[in-house]
Design a protein around this motif. Structure first.
Motif, PDB file in Angstrom:
ATOM      1  N   ASN A 150     -12.697  -0.563   3.962  1.00  0.00           N
ATOM      2  CA  ASN A 150     -13.627   0.365   3.308  1.00  0.00           C
ATOM      3  C   ASN A 150     -14.053  -0.221   1.966  1.00  0.00           C
ATOM      4  N   PRO A 151     -15.347  -0.398   1.721  1.00  0.00           N
ATOM      5  CA  PRO A 151     -15.798  -1.031   0.467  1.00  0.00           C
ATOM      6  C   PRO A 151     -15.307  -0.316  -0.791  1.00  0.00           C
ATOM      7  N   TYR A 152     -15.086   1.007  -0.724  1.00  0.00           N
ATOM      8  CA  TYR A 152     -14.625   1.735  -1.918  1.00  0.00           C
ATOM      9  C   TYR A 152     -13.270   1.204  -2.382  1.00  0.00           C
ATOM     10  N   TYR A 153     -12.404   0.850  -1.436  1.00  0.00           N
ATOM     11  CA  TYR A 153     -11.018   0.480  -1.781  1.00  0.00           C
ATOM     12  C   TYR A 153     -10.865  -0.999  -2.115  1.00  0.00           C
ATOM     13  N   GLN A 154     -11.821  -1.811  -1.733  1.00  0.00           N
ATOM     14  CA  GLN A 154     -11.635  -3.258  -1.863  1.00  0.00           C
ATOM     15  C   GLN A 154     -11.399  -3.747  -3.291  1.00  0.00           C
ATOM     16  N   PRO A 155     -12.030  -3.146  -4.317  1.00  0.00           N
ATOM     17  CA  PRO A 155     -11.788  -3.665  -5.676  1.00  0.00           C
ATOM     18  C   PRO A 155     -10.463  -3.213  -6.290  1.00  0.00           C
ATOM     19  N   ILE A 156      -9.770  -2.232  -5.685  1.00  0.00           N
ATOM     20  CA  ILE A 156      -8.581  -1.646  -6.314  1.00  0.00           C
ATOM     21  C   ILE A 156      -7.421  -2.631  -6.252  1.00  0.00           C
ATOM     22  N   ARG A 157      -6.784  -2.854  -7.392  1.00  0.00           N
ATOM     23  CA  ARG A 157      -5.615  -3.721  -7.478  1.00  0.00           C
ATOM     24  C   ARG A 157      -4.360  -2.858  -7.677  1.00  0.00           C
ATOM     25  N   THR A 158      -3.194  -3.417  -7.304  1.00  0.00           N
ATOM     26  CA  THR A 158      -1.951  -2.640  -7.357  1.00  0.00           C
ATOM     27  C   THR A 158      -0.894  -3.324  -8.206  1.00  0.00           C
ATOM     28  N   VAL A 159      -0.153  -2.485  -8.926  1.00  0.00           N
ATOM     29  CA  VAL A 159       1.020  -2.908  -9.695  1.00  0.00           C
ATOM     30  C   VAL A 159       2.183  -2.045  -9.218  1.00  0.00           C
ATOM     31  N   PHE A 160       3.344  -2.652  -9.060  1.00  0.00           N
ATOM     32  CA  PHE A 160       4.531  -1.892  -8.656  1.00  0.00           C
ATOM     33  C   PHE A 160       5.650  -2.151  -9.648  1.00  0.00           C
ATOM     34  N   THR A 161       6.289  -1.086 -10.122  1.00  0.00           N
ATOM     35  CA  THR A 161       7.405  -1.218 -11.066  1.00  0.00           C
ATOM     36  C   THR A 161       8.710  -0.814 -10.401  1.00  0.00           C
ATOM     37  N   ILE A 162       9.685  -1.726 -10.470  1.00  0.00           N
ATOM     38  CA  ILE A 162      11.052  -1.461 -10.022  1.00  0.00           C
ATOM     39  C   ILE A 162      11.810  -0.843 -11.189  1.00  0.00           C
ATOM     40  N   HIS A 163      12.199   0.406 -11.051  1.00  0.00           N
ATOM     41  CA  HIS A 163      13.016   1.037 -12.089  1.00  0.00           C
ATOM     42  C   HIS A 163      14.502   0.862 -11.809  1.00  0.00           C
ATOM     43  N   ASN A 164      14.869   0.780 -10.533  1.00  0.00           N
ATOM     44  CA  ASN A 164      16.251   0.475 -10.151  1.00  0.00           C
ATOM     45  C   ASN A 164      16.224  -0.049  -8.723  1.00  0.00           C
ATOM     46  N   LEU A 165      16.534  -1.330  -8.567  1.00  0.00           N
ATOM     47  CA  LEU A 165      16.421  -1.989  -7.259  1.00  0.00           C
ATOM     48  C   LEU A 165      17.424  -1.443  -6.248  1.00  0.00           C
ATOM     49  N   LYS A 166      18.457  -0.779  -6.722  1.00  0.00           N
ATOM     50  CA  LYS A 166      19.501  -0.276  -5.822  1.00  0.00           C
ATOM     51  C   LYS A 166      18.956   0.784  -4.875  1.00  0.00           C
ATOM     52  N   TYR A 167      17.955   1.534  -5.312  1.00  0.00           N
ATOM     53  CA  TYR A 167      17.410   2.629  -4.503  1.00  0.00           C
ATOM     54  C   TYR A 167      16.096   2.156  -3.879  1.00  0.00           C
TER      55      TYR A 167
END
Length: 478
Positions: A150-167
């Motif tokens: 879908n062209p609307y979603y193509q420019p969106i970039r993602t960042v993911f933050t690990i607050h605690n890898l155990k969970y």
């Protein structure tokens, strides 16, 4: 720049841990850096009615969870200059508590899919979607697998933050495939498959454009088998996209000059801090003595927090001229450890198996030292609040504790606390004894407090580093 935070909890709405504090504070700091930030959350039953009654309906639409078509309501509320969106579905979220249900996989697959479906309806074209912890870990994957055409979603970039890898959000492969509506080709060793099942955290690590975690040392540690929770190989593979940014605290919310919970306001005046100690000793029934060093422990009472070290040498700690004040809940054996010690040594230790924010703040303000001997600590909040209230941290040098507490150097006078490197009970004991010895040297202690007074662990520095990463992503997109 337009940024949407996706998270499973946030102050002032709902909180189970430090994640909620981050999501409650960081957006305001980012807005001061010129980033327009909005936040999207599940609409839990536990959200206070004063907020629920003010939410405005934006849109209703359907969300597919596997073959099931589910209702979704998108609601909006502005609080303190921040726009919040809420994903409403009573079947999934109108129940007490946030997590721990047998259908958590379905609940948070629904939430992740609903966030993706909601994006075009926000009246806010997010350039970057910043996801936090496993509950939102599937969002980058869902965007890639179901929406990139879908062209609307193509420019969106993602960042993911690990607050605690155990969970990590581990569920069966069959369940996740059904809920996500994807075939076997996504569940390979190089995909979402994880020891025969599936992992929401692994999905985020593979499909996010950038990965962050909450301290530089923790970012290094989790690339090793010791701290990597079986994801160290994936993290090493993504190491060029992995960044450690230390969390902050809300300097206005944690300010001993204005905190309504503490009896005597202060900043660096140790005399006024001692008055808080005397008040707390009187309140808790401990012997009143300004000269007796007080060690505070405000913590979840679980093994991760290093409580087995304390268990091994607690009697030796209590042989010192010292008082311990303990606040927290957790594993039964550690609750009993501190309760039994308080029964045997009522003049030495005061134990409170609960969590009360007011008492926590009184402990920070009254204690001379603050003990955090964690096995591992992605960032740690307690030591930052302790520093703000001029309670000198005693920490194990791991994760965010290593990054935020500089061990005192008696030769140079540098340092903001006391640290020990090895996970060893007697090494911790010797460090506590060293701190007590220096407490009795006023010149040394005043120098420590002076060093601490120069620190600023507010959100400003973290916000600048996040903005740098967002700018980097925007340049890549162009």
């Amino acid at each position: 720049m337009k940024l949407l935070f996706a998270a499973s909890e946030a102050v002032p709405f709902v909180k189970s841990g430090g994640l909620a504090d981050v999501i409650g504070s960081l957006p305001r700091a980012l807005q001061e850096q010129g980033v327009e930030v909005r936040v999207i959350l599940p609409k839990y039953e536990d959200i206070p009615e004063k907020f629920r009654s003010e939410m405005k309906l934006v849109k209703t639409f359907s969300v597919y969870v596997g073959w099931r078509e589910q209702y979704c309501g998108l609601q909006e509320l502005e609080v303190d200059g921040i726009h919040y969106y809420f994903i409403d579905n009573e079947f999934y979220f109108r129940r007490k508590g946030l997590y721990g249900y047998g259908d958590d996989a379905e609940r948070f697959v629904f939430f992740s899919r609903a966030v993706c479906e909601a994006l075009p309806h926000l009246g806010f074209d997010a350039e970057i979607l910043h996801c936090h912890d496993w509950q939102t870990g599937l969002i980058p994957f869902i965007l890639d697998a179901h929406y990139r055409h879908n062209p609307y979603y193509q420019p969106i970039r993602t960042v993911f933050t690990i607050h605690n890898l155990k969970y990590q959000g581990h569920f069966s492969r069959e369940l996740l495939q059904d809920l996500l509506g994807v075939g076997d080709d996504y569940f390979t060793t190089d995909g979402l498959e994880f020891y025969g099942g599936g992992s929401c955290m692994k999905a985020a690590l593979l499909y996010s454009d950038i990965i962050t975690t909450v301290s530089k040392t923790y970012a290094e540690e989790i690339q090793s088998p010791t701290f990597g929770e079986n994801l160290d190989g994936v993290l090493r593979m993504r190491s060029s996209d992995l960044y450690g940014i230390i969390n902050g605290i809300d300097n206005d919310a944690y300010d001993p000059m204005s905190d309504p919970c503490i009896p005597v306001k202060f900043r660096n005046a140790l005399g006024k801090k001692q008055m808080n100690k005397i008040k707390l000793q009187e309140e808790l029934g401990l012997p009143v003595s300004a000269a007796t060093p007080m060690i505070g422990i405000v913590s979840r009472l679980v093994q991760q927090k290093g409580l087995d070290l304390i268990e091994h040498v607690l009697e030796e700690i209590l042989e010192e001229d010292v008082q311990l004040v303990v606040l927290g809940t957790g594993e039964w054996k550690y609750e009993q450890l501190f309760q039994d010690a308080a029964w045997r040594h009522p003049d030495k230790i005061s134990t409170h198996i609960t969590f009360q924010d007011e008492l926590a703040r009184k402990i920070y303000a009254a204690s001379d030292m603050f003990l955090m001997p964690s096995q591992f600590e992605p960032c740690g909040l307690g030591q930052l609040i302790a520093l703000r209230y001029r309670s000198v941290p005693i920490v194990r040098e791991t994760g965010g504790l290593k990054d935020t507490v500089i061990p005192y150097n008696e030769y140079t006078g540098e340092g903001t606390g006391f640290g020990f490197a090895n996970y060893n009970a007697h090494e911790m004991l010797f460090t506590i004894q060293r701190a007590i010895r220096y407490y009795r040297e006023p010149e040394v202690w005043s120098r420590l407090i002076s060093n601490i007074s120069k620190l600023d662990y507010g959100w400003g520095q973290a916000a600048k580093q996040y903005k740098f990463l967002y700018d980097h992503l925007s340049i890549q997109k162009e």
